[in-house]
Enzyme design. Structure first.
Site, PDB file in Angstrom:
ATOM      1  N   ASP A 180      46.950  79.024  25.037  1.00  0.00           N
ATOM      2  CA  ASP A 180      47.081  79.070  23.589  1.00  0.00           C
ATOM      3  C   ASP A 180      47.060  77.642  23.049  1.00  0.00           C
ATOM      4  O   ASP A 180      47.065  76.674  23.806  1.00  0.00           O
ATOM      5  CB  ASP A 180      48.342  79.814  23.176  1.00  0.00           C
ATOM      6  CG  ASP A 180      49.608  79.215  23.769  1.00  0.00           C
ATOM      7  OD1 ASP A 180      49.550  78.075  24.249  1.00  0.00           O
ATOM      8  OD2 ASP A 180      50.651  79.885  23.738  1.00  0.00           O
ATOM      9  N   ASP A 203      48.424  89.827  25.355  1.00  0.00           N
ATOM     10  CA  ASP A 203      49.367  89.049  26.162  1.00  0.00           C
ATOM     11  C   ASP A 203      50.746  89.172  25.556  1.00  0.00           C
ATOM     12  O   ASP A 203      50.887  89.413  24.351  1.00  0.00           O
ATOM     13  CB  ASP A 203      48.977  87.562  26.208  1.00  0.00           C
ATOM     14  CG  ASP A 203      49.483  86.818  24.966  1.00  0.00           C
ATOM     15  OD1 ASP A 203      50.519  86.143  25.064  1.00  0.00           O
ATOM     16  OD2 ASP A 203      48.852  86.937  23.893  1.00  0.00           O
ATOM     17  N   CYS A 245      55.288 105.152  40.584  1.00  0.00           N
ATOM     18  CA  CYS A 245      54.816 103.766  40.685  1.00  0.00           C
ATOM     19  C   CYS A 245      54.658 103.364  42.147  1.00  0.00           C
ATOM     20  O   CYS A 245      55.511 103.657  42.982  1.00  0.00           O
ATOM     21  CB  CYS A 245      55.799 102.830  39.983  1.00  0.00           C
ATOM     22  SG  CYS A 245      55.310 101.098  40.002  1.00  0.00           S
ATOM     23  N   CYS A 274      54.206 100.071  43.046  1.00  0.00           N
ATOM     24  CA  CYS A 274      54.356  98.621  43.121  1.00  0.00           C
ATOM     25  C   CYS A 274      55.239  98.229  44.314  1.00  0.00           C
ATOM     26  O   CYS A 274      55.877  99.074  44.950  1.00  0.00           O
ATOM     27  CB  CYS A 274      54.954  98.075  41.820  1.00  0.00           C
ATOM     28  SG  CYS A 274      56.741  98.290  41.638  1.00  0.00           S
ATOM     29  N   CYS A 280      58.961  99.410  43.899  1.00  0.00           N
ATOM     30  CA  CYS A 280      59.189 100.846  44.047  1.00  0.00           C
ATOM     31  C   CYS A 280      58.890 101.334  45.467  1.00  0.00           C
ATOM     32  O   CYS A 280      59.498 102.305  45.930  1.00  0.00           O
ATOM     33  CB  CYS A 280      58.346 101.619  43.041  1.00  0.00           C
ATOM     34  SG  CYS A 280      58.891 101.370  41.322  1.00  0.00           S
ATOM     35  N   HIS A 320      57.887  94.794  38.999  1.00  0.00           N
ATOM     36  CA  HIS A 320      57.680  96.176  38.566  1.00  0.00           C
ATOM     37  C   HIS A 320      57.116  96.245  37.146  1.00  0.00           C
ATOM     38  O   HIS A 320      56.144  96.977  36.884  1.00  0.00           O
ATOM     39  CB  HIS A 320      58.980  96.974  38.633  1.00  0.00           C
ATOM     40  CG  HIS A 320      58.858  98.316  37.977  1.00  0.00           C
ATOM     41  ND1 HIS A 320      58.292  99.396  38.612  1.00  0.00           N
ATOM     42  CD2 HIS A 320      59.183  98.735  36.722  1.00  0.00           C
ATOM     43  CE1 HIS A 320      58.275 100.433  37.783  1.00  0.00           C
ATOM     44  NE2 HIS A 320      58.822 100.058  36.633  1.00  0.00           N
TER      45      HIS A 320
END
Length: 380
Positions: free
Chosen positions: A95, A269, A307, A309, A312, A338
């Protein structure tokens, strides 16, 4: 000369008009709609670049203002650029630093030449201009740079916003003139105008005439109600070129990602997933969850049964509850992993729904399961 950053349109969802595409950059391509994890200080908090790749992050964002202050853009340039400095070989967006100037500094003086303000850490006097913002980002070497704009507050009067929009347009021209690396860094313009349709139209016309390789919508997700943001998107995105990326800045709640995609946005974002993770708040397929709650002390199931991930797959709610309550860094790593994976997976589901022309149906199913359709439903 071929633009450093280009957009390839793949498909439009027949049900909603959302679009599926690919953004091509000097450090690779990523599918859109996409969520970009935020790495303010050249790191996504508690995550390694290798972990971000494992969760399929196609692009990350870093912050011009913070990296200018430390370690300094000269240090990063000497290191070979931001990609080498942080060991990340996929696309990076930086940015302009404008939002931080307006949000972190209580003492600022906006002039035509730029903004005089004070360092939020030690009070030193600083000055940031369109030319300075371009110089810093050229040193950082990001794939996508953002023009330096004024970030007006919400709410603001039409008179103030009109003056702000006109200044942002003048600064955008100066950014283009100061940009030294158009061959390998794409510079995006930022459309401002708050909630005012006529000013959004004026800003879009000004910036589109300058032919940036991509465009962002700024000044939303700054405190306005969700319906105001959605209405602003509805009259702003049609003003943006269909053959270039469209980026909605600072948005990361699940409902806003889906609603933004339906309204034609390609890139998002937000610090939300890692910020709330540090407080023990988790996004799940059935709504948000505060892992600090005593109910999870003896809950040995995963955070989210749907999930896959790292968190998890390997750890229980009880264990994460213990770590967060004990203020252990590993707990914050697990909750951050997560939440980031949740949003990246969500965008994958959004893209698949566009392919299948069913994003509207997916929205209803997701909102129902998450709890957004309940009376007085709360968001983050």
């Amino acid at each position: 000369m071929t633009a450093a950053v280009t957009y390839e349109h793949i498909k439009t969802c027949k049900q909603t008009g959302a679009r599926l595409g690919i953004v091509h950059t000097p450090h690779g391509s990523f599918e859109t709609p996409a969520f970009m994890p935020v790495g303010t200080q050249a790191t996504v908090k508690t995550m390694s670049p290798e972990e971000l790749k494992a969760m399929n992050a196609g692009i990350i964002l870093s912050n011009t203002y913070h990296l200018w202050l430390r370690p300094g853009n000269d240090v990063i340039k000497e290191a070979g650029g931001l990609h080498k400095f942080m060991n990340w070989d996929r696309p990076i967006l930086t940015d302009s630093g404008g939002f931080q100037v307006f949000s972190l500094s209580e003492f600022r003086n906006i002039k035509e030449e730029g903004v005089h303000f004070r360092n939020h850490m030690n009070g030193d006097k600083l000055f940031l201009s369109p030319e300075k913002a371009m110089h810093i980002q050229n040193d950082l070497g990001s794939d996508i740079m953002m023009a330096f704009d004024e970030c007006p507050p919400f709410p603001a009067t039409h008179e103030y916003m009109k003056s702000s929009v006109e200044r942002t347009s003048r600064w955008a021209e100066r950014c283009l003139e100061a940009h030294q690396r158009p061959q390998d860094q794409g510079l995006f313009g930022i459309i401002q105008g708050g909630e005012f349709e006529d000013l959004r139209k004026q800003s879009a016309q000004d910036l589109v005439s300058l032919d940036f390789p991509g465009y962002a919508i700024g000044g939303l997700s700054v405190g306005e109600p969700k319906d105001v943001m959605n209405r602003a998107l509805e009259f702003t995105t049609p003003l943006m070129p269909a053959n270039k990326p469209r980026y909605l800045m600072g948005v990361g709640s699940p409902d806003s990602l889906i609603d933004g995609a339906i309204r034609g946005i390609d890139m998002f974002d937000c610090v939300l997933p890692t910020r709330i993770a540090r407080n023990g708040t988790l996004m799940t397929s059935t709504g948000r969850l505060n892992i600090k709650n005593a109910a999870f002390k003896r809950d040995f199931g995963p955070i989210d049964e749907k999930c896959d991930c790292y968190t998890c797959t390997n750890y229980s709610r009880a264990y994460v509850h213990h770590l967060i309550r004990a203020d252990e860094t590993f707990g914050i790593r697990l909750t951050s992993y997560h939440n980031l994976q949740f949003l990246l997976n969500l965008m994958g589901q959004v893209r698949q729904a566009i392919r299948e022309d069913r994003l509207g149906d997916f929205r209803e199913e997701f909102f129902e399961a998450y709890g957004f359709n309940k009376p007085n439903a709360k968001n983050f």
